[in-house]
Design a protein around this motif. Sequence first.
Motif, PDB file in Angstrom:
ATOM      1  N   GLY A  12      64.058  32.046  43.759  1.00  0.00           N
ATOM      2  CA  GLY A  12      65.066  32.657  42.894  1.00  0.00           C
ATOM      3  C   GLY A  12      65.959  33.616  43.650  1.00  0.00           C
ATOM      4  N   THR A  13      65.368  34.388  44.560  1.00  0.00           N
ATOM      5  CA  THR A  13      66.146  35.333  45.367  1.00  0.00           C
ATOM      6  C   THR A  13      67.170  34.611  46.235  1.00  0.00           C
ATOM      7  N   LEU A  14      66.829  33.428  46.709  1.00  0.00           N
ATOM      8  CA  LEU A  14      67.744  32.658  47.554  1.00  0.00           C
ATOM      9  C   LEU A  14      68.795  31.904  46.748  1.00  0.00           C
ATOM     10  N   ARG A  15      68.399  31.373  45.581  1.00  0.00           N
ATOM     11  CA  ARG A  15      69.343  30.557  44.817  1.00  0.00           C
ATOM     12  C   ARG A  15      70.486  31.392  44.247  1.00  0.00           C
ATOM     13  N   GLY A  16      70.234  32.655  43.921  1.00  0.00           N
ATOM     14  CA  GLY A  16      71.303  33.507  43.408  1.00  0.00           C
ATOM     15  C   GLY A  16      72.479  33.598  44.366  1.00  0.00           C
ATOM     16  N   PRO A  17      72.266  34.063  45.615  1.00  0.00           N
ATOM     17  CA  PRO A  17      73.375  34.107  46.580  1.00  0.00           C
ATOM     18  C   PRO A  17      73.928  32.726  46.927  1.00  0.00           C
ATOM     19  N   ALA A  18      73.071  31.693  46.973  1.00  0.00           N
ATOM     20  CA  ALA A  18      73.563  30.347  47.297  1.00  0.00           C
ATOM     21  C   ALA A  18      74.567  29.877  46.255  1.00  0.00           C
ATOM     22  N   ASP A  19      74.245  30.040  44.972  1.00  0.00           N
ATOM     23  CA  ASP A  19      75.153  29.620  43.913  1.00  0.00           C
ATOM     24  C   ASP A  19      76.414  30.482  43.908  1.00  0.00           C
ATOM     25  N   ALA A  20      76.247  31.806  44.111  1.00  0.00           N
ATOM     26  CA  ALA A  20      77.406  32.703  44.126  1.00  0.00           C
ATOM     27  C   ALA A  20      78.343  32.376  45.277  1.00  0.00           C
ATOM     28  N   ALA A  21      77.783  32.013  46.424  1.00  0.00           N
ATOM     29  CA  ALA A  21      78.606  31.696  47.589  1.00  0.00           C
ATOM     30  C   ALA A  21      79.445  30.451  47.347  1.00  0.00           C
ATOM     31  N   LYS A  22      78.866  29.426  46.752  1.00  0.00           N
ATOM     32  CA  LYS A  22      79.636  28.208  46.467  1.00  0.00           C
ATOM     33  C   LYS A  22      80.761  28.507  45.469  1.00  0.00           C
ATOM     34  N   TYR A  23      80.471  29.330  44.492  1.00  0.00           N
ATOM     35  CA  TYR A  23      81.496  29.708  43.512  1.00  0.00           C
ATOM     36  C   TYR A  23      82.616  30.491  44.195  1.00  0.00           C
ATOM     37  N   ALA A  24      82.256  31.365  45.136  1.00  0.00           N
ATOM     38  CA  ALA A  24      83.257  32.183  45.824  1.00  0.00           C
ATOM     39  C   ALA A  24      84.165  31.355  46.723  1.00  0.00           C
ATOM     40  N   MET A  25      83.744  30.146  47.096  1.00  0.00           N
ATOM     41  CA  MET A  25      84.581  29.292  47.937  1.00  0.00           C
ATOM     42  C   MET A  25      85.663  28.555  47.155  1.00  0.00           C
ATOM     43  N   VAL A  26      85.608  28.589  45.832  1.00  0.00           N
ATOM     44  CA  VAL A  26      86.538  27.807  45.020  1.00  0.00           C
ATOM     45  C   VAL A  26      87.999  28.168  45.284  1.00  0.00           C
ATOM     46  N   PRO A  27      88.400  29.467  45.322  1.00  0.00           N
ATOM     47  CA  PRO A  27      89.823  29.752  45.569  1.00  0.00           C
ATOM     48  C   PRO A  27      90.333  29.191  46.893  1.00  0.00           C
ATOM     49  N   ALA A  28      89.551  29.335  47.968  1.00  0.00           N
ATOM     50  CA  ALA A  28      89.981  28.812  49.272  1.00  0.00           C
ATOM     51  C   ALA A  28      90.067  27.293  49.257  1.00  0.00           C
ATOM     52  N   VAL A  29      89.120  26.645  48.585  1.00  0.00           N
ATOM     53  CA  VAL A  29      89.133  25.189  48.497  1.00  0.00           C
ATOM     54  C   VAL A  29      90.340  24.707  47.679  1.00  0.00           C
ATOM     55  N   ALA A  30      90.633  25.405  46.575  1.00  0.00           N
ATOM     56  CA  ALA A  30      91.792  25.044  45.762  1.00  0.00           C
ATOM     57  C   ALA A  30      93.088  25.218  46.552  1.00  0.00           C
ATOM     58  N   ALA A  31      93.186  26.328  47.300  1.00  0.00           N
ATOM     59  CA  ALA A  31      94.386  26.566  48.103  1.00  0.00           C
ATOM     60  C   ALA A  31      94.527  25.513  49.199  1.00  0.00           C
ATOM     61  N   ALA A  32      93.411  25.133  49.831  1.00  0.00           N
ATOM     62  CA  ALA A  32      93.462  24.125  50.898  1.00  0.00           C
ATOM     63  C   ALA A  32      93.944  22.781  50.366  1.00  0.00           C
ATOM     64  N   GLY A  33      93.590  22.457  49.127  1.00  0.00           N
ATOM     65  CA  GLY A  33      94.011  21.195  48.536  1.00  0.00           C
ATOM     66  C   GLY A  33      95.282  21.278  47.733  1.00  0.00           C
ATOM     67  N   ALA A  34      95.917  22.505  47.709  1.00  0.00           N
ATOM     68  CA  ALA A  34      97.137  22.722  46.924  1.00  0.00           C
ATOM     69  C   ALA A  34      96.925  22.308  45.464  1.00  0.00           C
ATOM     70  N   LEU A  35      95.760  22.684  44.921  1.00  0.00           N
ATOM     71  CA  LEU A  35      95.405  22.325  43.548  1.00  0.00           C
ATOM     72  C   LEU A  35      95.356  23.561  42.676  1.00  0.00           C
TER      73      LEU A  35
END
Length: 409
Positions: A110-133
């Motif tokens: 549980g301690t590991l999954r919290g940051p893992a899920d948060a990190a993937k969510y935090a990548m969304v803006p950069a991924v959207a910008a990279a794809g111009a979406l």
Amino acid sequence: MTASRRPVLALTAADTLSLTGTRLSMVAIPWLVLTMTGDPLLTGLAGFAEMLPYVIAKALGGPLIDRLGARRIAIVADLVSMATIALVPLLHLAGLLGLPTILPLVAVLGTLRGPADAAKYAMVPAVAAAGALPLERVTGIMGVIERLASTIGVALAGALVALLGPALALSVTAGAFGLSALIVAVGLPALPQPAPAASSGYLADLREGWRFFRRDAVLVGVVIMVASTNLLDTAYSSVLLPVWSEAVGDAALLGLLFAIFSGASIAGAALATVLAERLPRLPVYVIAFLLTGAPRYLAFAIDSPMPALVVVLIVGGFASGFLNPILSAVMLERIPAALTGRVSALVNALSWTLIPLGGLFGGALITLAGLPAAFAVSGTIYLAVTLLPLAMRSFRAFAERPALPSPTP
């Protein structure tokens, strides 16, 4: 698929594997504890041992995401999660698995999954910008993935637990986490990383994220709404609906009702992925919440006939698919790029804080007032909460559409 769209594909594939593995473990671990101990209380303790560290670690891990980079945190957390959960089948095969070893491993997971899920969510803006979406497009895709992974993960868990047993089934969870880390490492190599803070410390970063959150009336309102509805949804799914299904004498009906709602939500999320960026945010958000919440509870409270229940669940599930794309886009747009990790992790963690209390809330309502009244009270509260955006003037900013945030340089 153009090179700029590959990060979107990589992130969604990694998220699918990660979420599927997590859903599998959510079935296999309680089943493992129950078959080992025969004690429902200890089974509940195993779930609590995972969820409490999950919420705390997600809230506290935000500054590390901003300092070290979301990609790095996602890879490391997934790899260590793989090693942690792989210990369960290994200890089982060695004859060393017992409750004293399971609970610490579950807490670490549980301690590991919290940051893992948060990190993937935090990548969304950069991924959207990279794809111009538009952000709604990417958050909509993530919403569809989450719902599909939940459905597939639970179905896969049942089959694997029956075929291999709960301990060995967790080896598939370990493999899913490992593949998720590999996809992020290979598929997202060029995402920009946030510049590390030079003068402030970890606690200062944490306080900065908290100060930003509490000064943003829209984010505070969203957390209040989502935390409250998560409490009610947990009471509905873990207590109210199972008790109703048992009372009508058909336990298989429970799975069917969940499947109807889940299937409709996948369809709604898929449509929202295409349309959300062109729809007026606040009206769609309020209407979707009104359709997905109170009608479900009130339909069961008045003992509606089965065809009516199915219609209510289809409409509510479809409407729920529009919520996450809009919610996620609004939250990520309002957070400065340099604070994405700590604030988004905090918002998500706070939104989950009441989930562990949902079962207790539902059980207490049934004990005190009976099942129909429990449905009615829950539906009334749900209706009041979902009208909150219309009552709060500060919520009008929810409808704003700022420019797509650029990745942190």
